[in-house]
Scaffold this active site. Sequence first.
Site, mmCIF file in Angstrom:
data_model
loop_
_atom_site.group_PDB
_atom_site.id
_atom_site.type_symbol
_atom_site.label_atom_id
_atom_site.label_comp_id
_atom_site.label_asym_id
_atom_site.label_seq_id
_atom_site.Cartn_x
_atom_site.Cartn_y
_atom_site.Cartn_z
ATOM 1 N N ASP A 1 45.221 31.879 32.174
ATOM 2 C CA ASP A 1 43.931 32.887 31.920
ATOM 3 C C ASP A 1 43.896 33.233 30.447
ATOM 4 O O ASP A 1 44.843 33.292 29.608
ATOM 5 C CB ASP A 1 44.732 34.103 32.495
ATOM 6 C CG ASP A 1 43.653 35.375 32.523
ATOM 7 O OD1 ASP A 1 42.853 35.203 32.167
ATOM 8 O OD2 ASP A 1 44.375 36.482 32.994
ATOM 9 N N SER B 1 43.250 43.183 36.247
ATOM 10 C CA SER B 1 41.818 42.958 35.615
ATOM 11 C C SER B 1 41.410 44.209 35.041
ATOM 12 O O SER B 1 42.263 45.209 34.278
ATOM 13 C CB SER B 1 41.083 41.878 36.502
ATOM 14 O OG SER B 1 40.273 41.543 35.201
ATOM 15 N N HIS C 1 43.030 33.182 36.040
ATOM 16 C CA HIS C 1 42.793 34.872 36.176
ATOM 17 C C HIS C 1 42.682 35.090 37.797
ATOM 18 O O HIS C 1 42.013 34.473 38.416
ATOM 19 C CB HIS C 1 41.619 35.031 35.501
ATOM 20 C CG HIS C 1 41.457 36.684 35.206
ATOM 21 N ND1 HIS C 1 42.207 37.563 34.786
ATOM 22 C CD2 HIS C 1 40.451 37.679 35.891
ATOM 23 C CE1 HIS C 1 41.760 38.594 34.652
ATOM 24 N NE2 HIS C 1 40.779 38.686 35.329
#
Length: 316
Positions: free
Chosen positions: A256, A165, A288
């Site tokens: 995601d 991320s 995610h």
Amino acid sequence: MASSISNEVTHDFSILGLRVYKDGRVDRFKGTDIVPSSTNPETGVQSKDVVINPETGLSARLYIPRIPNPHRKLPLLVYFHGGGFCIETAFSPTYHNYINSLVAEANIVVVSVDYRRAPEHPLPTAYDDSWAAVKWVASHSTANGGEVWLKEYVDFDRVFFAGDSAGGNIAHNMAIRVGSDGLDGVKIVGMVLIHPYFGGKDPIGSEGDGAATDKFWLFVYPSSSGSDDPLFNPVVDPKFSSVVCDKVLVCVAEKDFLKDRGWYYKEELGRSGWEGVVEIMEVAGEDHVFHLIKPTCENAVALLKRVACFLNEDKA
């Protein structure tokens, strides 16, 4: 009156686990737990904490696998945790457990960087801290560094960057920084970007209109030029093709909303003139950072093994 003002919310990112009040107070609803460094009884992986810069508080958690042989140097992974630049730390159970498993599976040394977080320390602080950590790591390729684990066990010709991320965003930008500024004594072989947090002025695929992504980027980086800032939209960076490694693995998840941006990064890097090899792994049916939320599920185990394999393959 003072009480009502102090309770006035100026930024509410509850879905991420963060709320900011008018008086500057910050509430974090997750990622605040800390576990001590230790020797894991199941894997034999050892960890310890180091302070890199006492003035800023920049620190890291180091990991070595079970009984490493000082005569057989190991790859080194410099890892940047996720959490939107705002939550989680290198010392949280989520990242401690994940890195422990990765070290055991890949038989590598890891430096997990604990950079300062927004909004108390808005970007580019996390980038500056991460770069300071990278330079500190590199100092151990000569007599300058003082951390025994790095000096005894690391092959500085096999160094990797990785992150998930926001940490994937940082990893990419560190690779760009090495390409432009140089890093003596270290060979960056590869990079792993897991569900990287990138964006851009023009939304693509599953991003919708991109408004939420843009709003959050400007929250963590108020002085940014906007959503086409090269730190956030790497493909517009004139230095994009100078990513300083031989190979890149981009990992995305089907559900995601950042998936299409990860594919876009992969395709544009391959077309940029960069001379390395870029691969992508898409995991079906997952969202995610699922591998951190449910690390023992079949897909998470498969992702861990793919990353471990990538870190041990001959360089491209």
